[in-house]
Write an enzyme that holds these catalytic residues in place. Structure first.
Site, PDB file in Angstrom:
ATOM      1  N   ASP A 107     115.161 -75.068  16.462  1.00 53.37           N
ATOM      2  CA  ASP A 107     115.208 -73.610  16.589  1.00 53.37           C
ATOM      3  C   ASP A 107     114.931 -73.250  18.038  1.00 53.37           C
ATOM      4  O   ASP A 107     114.078 -73.865  18.681  1.00 53.37           O
ATOM      5  CB  ASP A 107     114.163 -72.955  15.676  1.00 53.37           C
ATOM      6  N   ASP A 125     120.954 -70.654  11.300  1.00 49.06           N
ATOM      7  CA  ASP A 125     120.142 -69.650  10.595  1.00 49.06           C
ATOM      8  C   ASP A 125     120.813 -68.280  10.635  1.00 49.06           C
ATOM      9  O   ASP A 125     120.877 -67.574   9.618  1.00 49.06           O
ATOM     10  CB  ASP A 125     118.748 -69.542  11.210  1.00 49.06           C
TER      11      ASP A 125
END
Length: 144
Positions: A107, A125
């Site tokens: 991330d 995501d």
């Protein structure tokens, strides 16, 4: 759509890891409201379910979701439904690859206003969230 999302996700993760060297740099300010910040997510949102056994479980659950979504995609009656499902499949597959390759999801997108930060996320995501949002609106517009 699934392939486009998967390629964009994997290319962006590769870029932040090996070209930008984000793990060594930690945080790179892009805009006053956007940073690239390295986070290894070993769980799901906010690190829930982190751990070795959970990683295996998350891979299996995501894999089963991809199979189920692929069946839905095959039967999807509308283009918007197909595109949304494809975005979700591509995102889920991208995060499965990260878990298999690194033991965690890469991330790095950190949107914030001042000191108030949203959770750090990635292209996969964002594609999953957008795909689900389109499905919700698409299903609401479906005539009974």
């Amino acid at each position: 759509m699934a392939l486009a999302v998967l390629l964009a996700d994997q290319a962006s993760k590769y870029w932040v890891l090996y070209d930008l060297h984000l793990p060594a740099r930690g945080v790179v300010e892009i805009l006053p409201v956007l940073n690239f910040a390295m986070v290894w997510n070993h769980g799901v949102t906010f690190g829930i379910l982190a751990g070795d056994n959970a990683t295996r479980l998350l891979i299996v659950v995501a894999g089963l979701a991809v199979v189920a979504l692929s069946i839905w995609l095959w039967r999807a009656p509308r283009l918007t439904t197909s595109l949304a499902i494809g975005a979700i499949i591509g995102g889920a597959t991208g995060n499965i690859i990260s878990r298999l390759q690194y033991g965690a999801v890469v991330d790095f997108i950190d949107a914030h206003i001042g000191r108030y930060h949203w959770y750090v996320f990635n292209v996969a995501d964002a594609s999953i969230v957008c795909g689900v949002a389109v499905l919700i609106f698409d299903l609401r517009e479906r005539p009974e």
